[in-house]
Every structure is written in structure tokens, then in C-alpha cells.
Scaffold this motif. Sequence first.
Motif, mmCIF file in Angstrom:
data_model
loop_
_atom_site.group_PDB
_atom_site.id
_atom_site.type_symbol
_atom_site.label_atom_id
_atom_site.label_comp_id
_atom_site.label_asym_id
_atom_site.label_seq_id
_atom_site.Cartn_x
_atom_site.Cartn_y
_atom_site.Cartn_z
ATOM 1 N N ALA A 71 0.818 -1.211 0.000
ATOM 2 C CA ALA A 71 0.000 0.000 0.000
ATOM 3 C C ALA A 71 0.852 1.262 0.000
ATOM 4 C CB ALA A 71 -0.933 -0.002 1.214
ATOM 5 N N GLU A 72 1.975 1.235 0.730
ATOM 6 C CA GLU A 72 2.846 2.408 0.813
ATOM 7 C C GLU A 72 3.554 2.711 -0.498
ATOM 8 O OE1 GLU A 72 5.057 4.070 4.383
ATOM 9 O OE2 GLU A 72 5.472 1.920 4.421
ATOM 10 N N ASP A 75 1.610 3.215 -6.717
ATOM 11 C CA ASP A 75 1.359 4.467 -7.434
ATOM 12 C C ASP A 75 -0.146 4.593 -7.660
ATOM 13 O OD1 ASP A 75 1.205 6.673 -9.056
ATOM 14 O OD2 ASP A 75 2.298 5.784 -10.750
ATOM 15 N N TYR A 76 -0.788 5.529 -6.983
ATOM 16 C CA TYR A 76 -2.243 5.669 -7.049
ATOM 17 C C TYR A 76 -2.714 6.556 -8.206
ATOM 18 C CZ TYR A 76 -2.194 3.415 -2.501
ATOM 19 O OH TYR A 76 -2.001 2.509 -1.482
ATOM 20 N N ASN A 113 1.174 8.271 -0.527
ATOM 21 C CA ASN A 113 1.931 7.044 -0.308
ATOM 22 C C ASN A 113 3.251 7.454 0.323
ATOM 23 O OD1 ASN A 113 3.443 8.059 -2.426
ATOM 24 N ND2 ASN A 113 2.982 6.387 -3.844
ATOM 25 N N ARG A 114 4.198 6.530 0.438
ATOM 26 C CA ARG A 114 5.443 6.868 1.127
ATOM 27 C C ARG A 114 6.224 7.965 0.394
ATOM 28 N NH1 ARG A 114 9.734 2.196 2.139
ATOM 29 N NH2 ARG A 114 7.874 1.219 3.012
#
Length: 259
Positions: A71-72, A75-76, A113-114
Amino acid sequence: MGFTCGKCVTSKSLEIQSTLGNETTIFQNQTISRSVVFKVDNHNKPFLLKYNTTPITSTSLEKSLIALTTAELFDYSPVFGKPPYRTGSEIDTYNPEPFKNFPYNEIWSNWVNRSVFEYYNKTDIQYMYRNSSLKIPLTDKIPLSEIVYVLKVIPESNITILPSDDFIVVNDKGEEIVNKSAISRKYPSIAILNGQTYKHYSKENPQMNISNATVVQISFGSIYGWSMAMRFTFNDQYVIVDEEQNILLVRYDKSHFIS
């Protein structure tokens, strides 16, 4: 409940932060790197990690950490159809360069994200030094800079996503894991994996039953600037990861403004 970690935790404005006081967490207010810390009062006795009343095995914990990393690092952009950043001039961008193109206090995060956290964590410091050295009138004081990045993992569960105006997720005991607003007037707030692409969620979607799913919640907040020129950007995301580490669904909410 789940296991929760925080980096530079300073704000109460985000979903995870608002619930920390009601939960028992493994650790809090600590910067960590690939480690989990347990307090054991008696080293001669074994201990058992549980989620509610369900024992968590080392295999389950390992899968939860893999889901968190998935999840971190995801790439959303394809999920929501937009890059990670948005400027005050309403331009979406992958790589904002505040020193060249945009005022730094007008760069907000669309999703998190991270890498988004690391961008602000690094650039806040760079920009703070830059403003301090320039000694511009009315900005000779060091700006306020706060970063919040909190992660929460709900271990492998059999979950059901209920069709509703709200986004409701329950486990196989009927307990609510998530109950949040689903539909945003300004932007699509939930996306579901459909084949190789993501489609937007609606209340007409059929009920979804997912076995051995891991729910990852990510909260991010960044505050930077001076009393009358301060940027606030907040993001909350729920990410549902299946047993094969596919991201099945993402729900996000954002709040951005400047004082």
C-alpha cells in the motif's frame, strides 16, 4: 484496532490520530525503520499477539507487513486518474519544483503514499533553510513545519463491502471495520479494481465478499508556513489488499487550504 506506527506525529486532524486514544497500540510517537517493538514484562514467559480475541501468528504478521509495504509503495495515479500533487493554480503535477515554478505553500497532495510523505519531509526542510537565508521582509521568522504520517493495519480478515451511500466494511462477525462517507461532490473518492483497471464506486455496486483481506489505513498531514500564509494538506486513505497482494479497493479523502 491493529498495529500502528507514527513518524513525526504532531496533529490530531486525521482519522487514525482521532482514534488512537481508544486503542491499544504496540508503539506510538516513534520513528521506526522495519521494526516492531513489544514490551515484555517477564522474559521467561511466552507472549501472544492478538487482534481482539484472535491470535496473530508470525505468518499473519509477516503478511500484514507485506500488505502495508504494498500500500505504501503503490502508485495511485492510475486509480484516481491524477498525479500526486496539485498546485494553487489548479495544475496537477508529478514533480512540482517549488523553487522554480510554484509557491511552496501552494502545493497540496491529491493522494498519499510513502513517496509523497518523503517529498514533503525533505522539501519542508530545504525550503525552511532557503527562507531563513533570504531574510525576506515579513518572513524573517522560521516558518512552522509539521508532518504527520501514520499507518494502521487490520490483519487478514474475511470482510464484506456493503452497497450503501456510505462506504461500509464489516468482518465475518458483523463488526464494522470502516464506516465512512463514500461519495464526494468534488472528486471520485473510491475506486475498485475491475480486471486490469479501476472503476469508481457507487451505491449500485453489488455486495463484495473478500476472504483473507488486509485493510491498510494511511493518514498524512503537512503544515507549513506562517500565521497568515500557512499551507494545510491532509489525506486519509483506506486500502484493501487481497491474499495475493493485489490492491482491490482504495478510498481516500483530502482536505487542503491555506490560511
